[in-house]
Write a protein that holds these residues in place. Structure first.
Motif, PDB file in Angstrom:
ATOM      1  N   SER A  37      -2.983   6.795  -3.808  1.00 43.63           N
ATOM      2  CA  SER A  37      -2.858   6.051  -5.067  1.00 43.63           C
ATOM      3  C   SER A  37      -1.994   6.773  -6.092  1.00 43.63           C
ATOM      4  O   SER A  37      -1.619   6.186  -7.103  1.00 43.63           O
ATOM      5  CB  SER A  37      -4.253   5.791  -5.669  1.00 43.63           C
ATOM      6  OG  SER A  37      -4.921   7.021  -5.925  1.00 43.63           O
ATOM      7  N   LYS A  38      -1.714   8.047  -5.827  1.00 41.33           N
ATOM      8  CA  LYS A  38      -0.930   8.834  -6.775  1.00 41.33           C
ATOM      9  C   LYS A  38       0.542   8.851  -6.369  1.00 41.33           C
ATOM     10  O   LYS A  38       0.875   8.946  -5.186  1.00 41.33           O
ATOM     11  CB  LYS A  38      -1.463  10.245  -6.861  1.00 41.33           C
ATOM     12  CG  LYS A  38      -2.858  10.323  -7.470  1.00 41.33           C
ATOM     13  CD  LYS A  38      -3.310  11.775  -7.602  1.00 41.33           C
ATOM     14  CE  LYS A  38      -4.684  11.858  -8.258  1.00 41.33           C
ATOM     15  NZ  LYS A  38      -5.143  13.263  -8.395  1.00 41.33           N
ATOM     16  N   THR A  56       0.853  -1.205   0.000  1.00 46.62           N
ATOM     17  CA  THR A  56       0.000   0.000   0.000  1.00 46.62           C
ATOM     18  C   THR A  56       0.880   1.243   0.000  1.00 46.62           C
ATOM     19  O   THR A  56       1.715   1.394   0.908  1.00 46.62           O
ATOM     20  CB  THR A  56      -0.903   0.018   1.242  1.00 46.62           C
ATOM     21  OG1 THR A  56      -1.665  -1.194   1.292  1.00 46.62           O
ATOM     22  CG2 THR A  56      -1.835   1.221   1.209  1.00 46.62           C
ATOM     23  N   VAL A 112       2.660  -3.009  -7.091  1.00 48.89           N
ATOM     24  CA  VAL A 112       1.704  -1.953  -6.816  1.00 48.89           C
ATOM     25  C   VAL A 112       1.828  -0.896  -7.906  1.00 48.89           C
ATOM     26  O   VAL A 112       2.941  -0.548  -8.341  1.00 48.89           O
ATOM     27  CB  VAL A 112       1.936  -1.318  -5.432  1.00 48.89           C
ATOM     28  CG1 VAL A 112       3.308  -0.685  -5.316  1.00 48.89           C
ATOM     29  CG2 VAL A 112       0.852  -0.320  -5.100  1.00 48.89           C
ATOM     30  N   LYS A 113       0.671  -0.356  -8.348  1.00 47.94           N
ATOM     31  CA  LYS A 113       0.683   0.634  -9.432  1.00 47.94           C
ATOM     32  C   LYS A 113       0.317   2.006  -8.875  1.00 47.94           C
ATOM     33  O   LYS A 113      -0.665   2.142  -8.144  1.00 47.94           O
ATOM     34  CB  LYS A 113      -0.332   0.227 -10.498  1.00 47.94           C
ATOM     35  CG  LYS A 113      -0.314   1.135 -11.719  1.00 47.94           C
ATOM     36  CD  LYS A 113      -1.255   0.609 -12.794  1.00 47.94           C
ATOM     37  CE  LYS A 113      -1.206   1.488 -14.031  1.00 47.94           C
ATOM     38  NZ  LYS A 113      -2.080   0.997 -15.112  1.00 47.94           N
ATOM     39  N   LEU A 114       1.140   2.981  -9.226  1.00 49.76           N
ATOM     40  CA  LEU A 114       0.904   4.366  -8.805  1.00 49.76           C
ATOM     41  C   LEU A 114       0.496   5.188 -10.020  1.00 49.76           C
ATOM     42  O   LEU A 114       1.095   5.052 -11.105  1.00 49.76           O
ATOM     43  CB  LEU A 114       2.181   4.949  -8.172  1.00 49.76           C
ATOM     44  CG  LEU A 114       2.646   4.317  -6.853  1.00 49.76           C
ATOM     45  CD1 LEU A 114       3.962   4.933  -6.398  1.00 49.76           C
ATOM     46  CD2 LEU A 114       1.583   4.476  -5.773  1.00 49.76           C
ATOM     47  N   LYS A 115      -0.504   6.034  -9.804  1.00 45.44           N
ATOM     48  CA  LYS A 115      -1.011   6.878 -10.884  1.00 45.44           C
ATOM     49  C   LYS A 115      -0.165   8.139 -10.995  1.00 45.44           C
ATOM     50  O   LYS A 115       0.448   8.568 -10.032  1.00 45.44           O
ATOM     51  CB  LYS A 115      -2.463   7.232 -10.620  1.00 45.44           C
ATOM     52  CG  LYS A 115      -3.369   6.005 -10.591  1.00 45.44           C
ATOM     53  CD  LYS A 115      -4.797   6.417 -10.278  1.00 45.44           C
ATOM     54  CE  LYS A 115      -5.710   5.199 -10.209  1.00 45.44           C
ATOM     55  NZ  LYS A 115      -7.113   5.573  -9.857  1.00 45.44           N
ATOM     56  N   ASP A 149      -3.299   6.059   3.243  1.00 51.57           N
ATOM     57  CA  ASP A 149      -2.976   5.426   1.972  1.00 51.57           C
ATOM     58  C   ASP A 149      -3.370   6.345   0.825  1.00 51.57           C
ATOM     59  O   ASP A 149      -4.354   7.099   0.902  1.00 51.57           O
ATOM     60  CB  ASP A 149      -3.673   4.079   1.842  1.00 51.57           C
ATOM     61  CG  ASP A 149      -5.188   4.196   1.934  1.00 51.57           C
ATOM     62  OD1 ASP A 149      -5.675   4.785   2.919  1.00 51.57           O
ATOM     63  OD2 ASP A 149      -5.859   3.701   1.020  1.00 51.57           O
TER      64      ASP A 149
END
Length: 310
Positions: A205-206, A191, A307-310, A203
């Motif tokens: 996402s970017k 995360t 994990v993918k980050l925008k 947490d």
């Protein structure tokens, strides 16, 4: 006058007796001389002239000695290590051969010397026959020992090969046991996190908001794994495919390969299904894309995720 005649005959009788006695003595001396001459002649007759009377016997004996010596040389032509007794016997035989040759080289031998030489040749023949037989027996023993040695060598080679195979199998078994005892993750997740002003984590996402990655995992049940502290090595690969390393000395070995790690920590394993959390703070800015995270412990890979980050 007649009474005086017998007295005149007495000296004549005495002279006759003396003559008879002298004749007997002379005859006796002549007989003694004849006996001594006969005995001396008989003795001289016993001296054998080998060149004339026994040349064939001399040649036969010399030929026999040549054969005996050739057999002795032939017996010693093989690479057989003789015992000390056999070496002494060989030396004595060669001395006897030299002695017999010297005797036969002489032109004259007494009959007794000739008979003794013949006896010596027979004894020499018996010795060399026995000596050759002993050499043959020794050769057989050496051959048997060679076969036995080769057999033992083959046995040793077989045992050595079996030992090597067992060692290989044992090594493979130990490797399998070691691998089986290594920790493996049952579940794993990552995360992206940021730290708020109040100090609490949140947490995100970017990539622009993320400051660290929280890696959460629990361990598969493993009854043969040792309980206690286990080192955990983490490798993090950025979206460009580059490994993020802590420093140039951050090395470890896993899966029979030397590698560099991004982060190292330790956990206490008790085989309880416990959830572990490890935070890694990125010293640089996160990039957009997928980060790959791989965990290692006990020399093997524990598990991986992304994990993918925008």
């Amino acid at each position: 006058m007649e009474e005086n005649k017998p007295r005149e005959q007495q000296p004549r009788i005495k002279d006759s007796n003396a003559i008879y006695f002298l004749v007997i003595v002379i005859i006796a001396l002549l007989g003694t001389n004849a006996y001594l001459y006969y005995r001396e002649k008989k003795t001289n007759d016993r001296v054998v002239n080998l060149n004339d009377q026994l040349r064939d016997e001399k040649t036969r004996m010399e030929t026999e000695i040549d054969k005996i010596e050739a057999e002795l040389d032939n017996a010693n032509s093989t690479n057989i290590k003789l015992t000390s007794d056999m070496q002494n016997e060989q030396e004595l035989a060669r001395l006897k051969i030299a002695s017999l040759r010297e005797q036969l080289r002489k032109n004259k031998l007494t009959m007794g010397q000739l008979e003794q030489a013949q006896t010596d040749v027979k004894q020499l023949r018996y010795f060399v026959t026995k000596y050759t037989s002993d050499i043959g027996e020794l050769r057989k023993q050496n051959s048997a020992l060679t076969v036995e040695r080769d057999s033992l060598k083959n046995t040793v080679n077989d045992v050595s090969a079996q030992a090597d195979e067992l060692a290989k199998q044992n090594e493979e078994l130990n490797s399998k046991v070691k691998e089986a005892a290594a920790l493996k993750v049952r579940t794993i997740s990552v995360t992206p996190m940021r730290v708020k002003n109040n100090g609490k984590d949140d947490d995100v996402s970017k990539a622009g908001n993320a400051k660290k990655l929280r890696i959460s995992f629990n361990i598969s049940d493993n009854t043969i794994a040792s309980k206690g502290m286990h080192d955990i090595f983490i490798r993090i690969i950025d979206p460009s495919g580059n490994l993020i390393i802590a420093d140039n000395s951050s090395m470890f070995t896993a899966d029979n390969e030397d590698m560099q790690y991004t982060y190292k920590t330790a956990i206490e394993f008790g085989n309880e299904g416990k959830l572990y959390e490890v935070d890694w703070t990125n010293p640089a800015k996160f990039q957009k894309g997928t980060y790959t995270i791989v965990l290692y412990s006990d020399g093997y890979t524990m598990g991986r995720t992304g994990v993918k980050l925008k």
